[in-house]
Design a protein around this motif. Structure first.
Motif, PDB file in Angstrom:
ATOM      1  N   LYS A 236       0.799  -1.182   0.067  1.00 51.28           N
ATOM      2  CA  LYS A 236       0.219   0.130   0.233  1.00 51.28           C
ATOM      3  C   LYS A 236       0.759   1.181   0.455  1.00 51.28           C
ATOM      4  O   LYS A 236       0.413   2.282   0.125  1.00 51.28           O
ATOM      5  CB  LYS A 236      -0.620   0.238   0.880  1.00 51.28           C
ATOM      6  CG  LYS A 236      -2.197  -1.122   1.527  1.00 51.28           C
ATOM      7  CD  LYS A 236      -3.018  -0.751   2.010  1.00 51.28           C
ATOM      8  CE  LYS A 236      -3.679  -1.877   2.499  1.00 51.28           C
ATOM      9  NZ  LYS A 236      -5.088  -1.876   3.341  1.00 51.28           N
ATOM     10  N   GLY A 237       2.060   1.077  -0.410  1.00 51.18           N
ATOM     11  CA  GLY A 237       3.153   1.869  -0.385  1.00 51.18           C
ATOM     12  C   GLY A 237       3.062   3.234  -1.568  1.00 51.18           C
ATOM     13  O   GLY A 237       1.251   2.852  -2.546  1.00 51.18           O
ATOM     14  N   GLY A 261       6.964  -9.017  -4.518  1.00 51.55           N
ATOM     15  CA  GLY A 261       5.304  -8.988  -6.007  1.00 51.55           C
ATOM     16  C   GLY A 261       5.945  -7.183  -5.651  1.00 51.55           C
ATOM     17  O   GLY A 261       6.031  -5.967  -4.282  1.00 51.55           O
ATOM     18  N   PHE A 262       5.627  -6.397  -7.370  1.00 49.75           N
ATOM     19  CA  PHE A 262       4.867  -5.510  -6.816  1.00 49.75           C
ATOM     20  C   PHE A 262       3.426  -5.204  -8.260  1.00 49.75           C
ATOM     21  O   PHE A 262       3.275  -6.123  -8.916  1.00 49.75           O
ATOM     22  CB  PHE A 262       6.212  -4.366  -7.417  1.00 49.75           C
ATOM     23  CG  PHE A 262       6.954  -4.815  -8.524  1.00 49.75           C
ATOM     24  CD1 PHE A 262       6.169  -4.274 -10.283  1.00 49.75           C
ATOM     25  CD2 PHE A 262       7.360  -5.983  -8.469  1.00 49.75           C
ATOM     26  CE1 PHE A 262       6.663  -5.123 -10.598  1.00 49.75           C
ATOM     27  CE2 PHE A 262       8.504  -6.273  -9.546  1.00 49.75           C
ATOM     28  CZ  PHE A 262       7.657  -6.050 -10.936  1.00 49.75           C
ATOM     29  N   GLU A 263       3.368  -4.045  -7.672  1.00 49.36           N
ATOM     30  CA  GLU A 263       1.769  -3.848  -9.880  1.00 49.36           C
ATOM     31  C   GLU A 263       3.012  -2.354  -9.909  1.00 49.36           C
ATOM     32  O   GLU A 263       3.588  -1.742  -9.901  1.00 49.36           O
ATOM     33  CB  GLU A 263       0.997  -3.248  -8.850  1.00 49.36           C
ATOM     34  CG  GLU A 263      -0.264  -4.365  -7.352  1.00 49.36           C
ATOM     35  CD  GLU A 263      -0.686  -4.060  -7.100  1.00 49.36           C
ATOM     36  OE1 GLU A 263      -2.384  -5.099  -7.529  1.00 49.36           O
ATOM     37  OE2 GLU A 263      -1.442  -3.103  -6.881  1.00 49.36           O
ATOM     38  N   TYR A 264       2.683  -2.386 -11.252  1.00 52.69           N
ATOM     39  CA  TYR A 264       2.837  -1.778 -12.273  1.00 52.69           C
ATOM     40  C   TYR A 264       1.685  -0.984 -13.291  1.00 52.69           C
ATOM     41  O   TYR A 264       0.652  -1.497 -13.057  1.00 52.69           O
ATOM     42  CB  TYR A 264       4.371  -2.570 -12.923  1.00 52.69           C
ATOM     43  CG  TYR A 264       4.092  -2.890 -13.815  1.00 52.69           C
ATOM     44  CD1 TYR A 264       3.315  -2.489 -15.057  1.00 52.69           C
ATOM     45  CD2 TYR A 264       3.594  -4.389 -13.428  1.00 52.69           C
ATOM     46  CE1 TYR A 264       3.193  -3.548 -16.526  1.00 52.69           C
ATOM     47  CE2 TYR A 264       3.601  -5.145 -14.681  1.00 52.69           C
ATOM     48  CZ  TYR A 264       3.279  -4.949 -16.134  1.00 52.69           C
ATOM     49  OH  TYR A 264       2.485  -5.541 -16.852  1.00 52.69           O
ATOM     50  N   ARG A 265       2.293   0.231 -13.243  1.00 52.48           N
ATOM     51  CA  ARG A 265       1.143   0.707 -14.820  1.00 52.48           C
ATOM     52  C   ARG A 265       1.974   1.836 -15.373  1.00 52.48           C
ATOM     53  O   ARG A 265       2.584   2.260 -15.016  1.00 52.48           O
ATOM     54  CB  ARG A 265      -0.284   1.874 -13.326  1.00 52.48           C
ATOM     55  CG  ARG A 265      -1.112   2.038 -14.688  1.00 52.48           C
ATOM     56  CD  ARG A 265      -2.312   2.978 -13.548  1.00 52.48           C
ATOM     57  NE  ARG A 265      -1.618   4.119 -12.950  1.00 52.48           N
ATOM     58  CZ  ARG A 265      -2.646   4.750 -11.662  1.00 52.48           C
ATOM     59  NH1 ARG A 265      -3.788   4.460 -11.553  1.00 52.48           N
ATOM     60  NH2 ARG A 265      -2.280   5.890 -11.284  1.00 52.48           N
ATOM     61  N   TRP A 266       1.067   1.899 -16.924  1.00 53.01           N
ATOM     62  CA  TRP A 266       1.881   2.629 -17.384  1.00 53.01           C
ATOM     63  C   TRP A 266       1.239   3.788 -17.673  1.00 53.01           C
ATOM     64  O   TRP A 266       0.156   3.497 -17.753  1.00 53.01           O
ATOM     65  CB  TRP A 266       1.763   1.657 -18.659  1.00 53.01           C
ATOM     66  CG  TRP A 266       3.130   1.020 -19.424  1.00 53.01           C
ATOM     67  CD1 TRP A 266       3.273  -0.133 -18.649  1.00 53.01           C
ATOM     68  CD2 TRP A 266       4.625   1.764 -19.431  1.00 53.01           C
ATOM     69  NE1 TRP A 266       4.400  -0.791 -18.692  1.00 53.01           N
ATOM     70  CE2 TRP A 266       5.223   0.075 -18.939  1.00 53.01           C
ATOM     71  CE3 TRP A 266       5.509   2.533 -19.053  1.00 53.01           C
ATOM     72  CZ2 TRP A 266       6.955   0.469 -19.359  1.00 53.01           C
ATOM     73  CZ3 TRP A 266       6.890   2.355 -19.716  1.00 53.01           C
ATOM     74  CH2 TRP A 266       7.359   1.113 -19.635  1.00 53.01           C
ATOM     75  N   THR A 267       2.119   4.932 -18.005  1.00 48.69           N
ATOM     76  CA  THR A 267       0.796   6.452 -18.452  1.00 48.69           C
ATOM     77  C   THR A 267       1.874   7.101 -19.751  1.00 48.69           C
ATOM     78  O   THR A 267       2.591   7.110 -19.399  1.00 48.69           O
ATOM     79  CB  THR A 267       0.404   7.322 -17.588  1.00 48.69           C
ATOM     80  OG1 THR A 267       0.394   6.669 -16.220  1.00 48.69           O
ATOM     81  CG2 THR A 267       0.230   8.618 -17.498  1.00 48.69           C
ATOM     82  N   ALA A 268       0.579   6.722 -20.933  1.00 51.11           N
ATOM     83  CA  ALA A 268       1.379   7.190 -22.135  1.00 51.11           C
ATOM     84  C   ALA A 268       0.760   9.019 -23.059  1.00 51.11           C
ATOM     85  O   ALA A 268      -0.662   7.738 -23.568  1.00 51.11           O
ATOM     86  CB  ALA A 268       1.776   6.534 -23.026  1.00 51.11           C
TER      87      ALA A 268
END
Length: 448
Positions: A236-237, A261-268
């Motif tokens: 939750k960081g 483990g981690f989560e990722y998201r792209w923005t373009a």
């Protein structure tokens, strides 16, 4: 009674029918203008939240749907739908008399006296006269005059403006409007708003092995920006954002070694992907280690159980490992330095492994595991098996401390010190006189 005397009830019913149309229309216009305005507001809210914050979940869109439908229904009810009622001739006649004035309940009385059952105790001639007067008065009743639609002008104009705005949006950006309709009125569906930049991710959620590199890539089309952003977060960081150059519509981010483990998201551009998850599979950990040590007979030591993986044992000690793991494995081996791996026995649930070996020399050793669910192979840290070889006893004559001369009959005291790494089982004193045959005397020390 002539046909002209049958105008009262149809005229009253025509007024009621027009009144119901008025109430229905008032409610429909209220529902239309409030529904269109609230839908556009909800769609804009959903789009803005998704554009600048995060994707609005289905629960949030369900709340918007309740507002978009609930408020217009309430307004429509208040505007006219609450006045919709089944036909009641007496009530409608009273409304007509109140509007026209001066009828002194003539229409109501005429309607009631049409029922012959209600004429008991009343002169038939008087009843007929009253009915004729009521019928004559009914000829002046005009539904258009009794129920005016003038009150619909302002609501109709507002609804028309809202409809024109809706139509303009549909004509100029139909896909955006259709996405909004799908997202608001079907919140369980996964629909994204169209963007000028089309963003496509190279893979979705994935599972990787601990300690291995992770490559995260995305491709862009349409309006391609010069740089893209990737946001990474663990737990939750707060997400950490990295700006990366875009080359030929491609962009990538590489993590050299993944440990959690981690989560990722792209923005373009104006496009932003959903959060994707990378699960890191950790190596099976040894929760409990039990070593059974069967010492060689010459040590006269009982069997011992220890919980340490690094041990020092006498030569030819038989060692049995029993290891309890925190996750199941499908294969496991014992790797002794300089030797071929030895397969270990695995329990049915894959959480317990066993090995057995005789210690002959000191070596470093480790275990390899093949994790059951994904087939990832891990190697444990090195442990050490120290083997102490059996050294010969050391004997030291302490008295006399040097050669001496003695006379016949003199008492001579002999003393010695003996040492052994595993203890002394028996002691013997050997002597000879004048090069005669050697003699032996068993000696039992006071202390072992």
């Amino acid at each position: 009674m002539t046909n002209s005397t049958n105008n009262l009830l149809p005229r009253v019913k025509a007024v009621w029918r027009r009144e119901q149309i008025l109430h229905l229309t008032e409610g429909a216009l209220a529902f239309a203008r409030w529904g269109l305005v609230l839908f556009l507001a909800a769609g804009f809210t959903d789009w803005m939240i998704g554009r600048w914050l995060t994707e609005l979940p289905a629960v949030g869109r369900s709340v918007l749907l309740l507002v978009v439908l609930g408020v217009p229904l309430y307004k429509a009810w208040r505007a006219g739908w609450n006045a919709i009622r089944p036909f009641n001739a007496t009530r409608t006649a009273l409304q007509i008399e109140e509007q026209k004035g001066g009828m002194a309940s003539l229409l109501v009385t005429g309607l009631q006296l049409k029922d012959s059952a209600k004429r008991q105790g009343t002169s038939d001639a008087l009843c007929e006269l009253t009915c004729q007067k009521a019928e004559a008065s009914a000829s002046d009743i005009r539904a258009k005059e009794a129920v005016l639609f003038d009150s619909l002008r302002r609501p109709a104009m507002i609804a028309l403006v809202a409809g024109i705005l809706f139509g303009v949006i549909a004509a100029t950006n139909g896909p955006l409007l259709m996405a909004g309709l799908s997202r608001i009125f079907a919140p369980w569906c996964v629909v994204s708003y169209p963007t000028r930049t089309q963003l496509e991710l190279d893979g979705g959620d994935r599972v990787v092995q601990e300690g291995k590199p992770v490559r995260i890539a995305a491709s862009m089309a349409g309006v391609v920006p010069r740089k893209a952003k990737i946001a990474l977060r663990t737990g939750k960081g707060k997400p950490r954002v990295h700006r990366l150059p875009v080359s030929d519509g491609e962009c990538e981010y590489v993590i050299e070694t993944a440990y959690r483990g981690f989560e990722y998201r792209w923005t373009a551009g104006d496009a932003r992907s959903e959060w994707r998850r990378v699960e890191v599979i950790h190596a099976p950990n040894i929760e409990r280690a039990e070593l059974r040590l069967e010492f060689p007979e010459y040590t006269r030591r009982p069997v011992q159980q220890v919980e340490a993986l690094t041990v020092t044992v006498p030569e030819t000690t038989r060692i049995q490992w029993t290891l309890s793991l925190d996750r199941p494995v499908r294969e496991a081996t014992l790797v002794l330095a300089g030797e071929d791996p030895v397969a270990l026995a695995i329990s049915a649930d894959g959480l317990t492994v066993k090995a057995e070996r005789t210690a002959t020399e000191s070596r470093a050793y480790a275990f390899t595991w093949m994790e059951r669910e994904h087939g990832f192979v891990f190697t444990s840290p090195n442990n050490y098996l120290q083997v102490a070889p059996d050294r010969p006893p050391h004997v030291e004559l302490t008295s006399p401390d040097r050669n001496i001369y003695a006379t016949l009959g003199r008492k001579l005291d002999l003393a010695f010190r003996g040492r052994d790494d595993h203890g002394i089982a028996e002691s013997v004193v050997c002597y000879r006189i004048d090069k005669a045959k050697e003699k032996k005397i068993d000696f039992t020390p006071a202390k072992p």
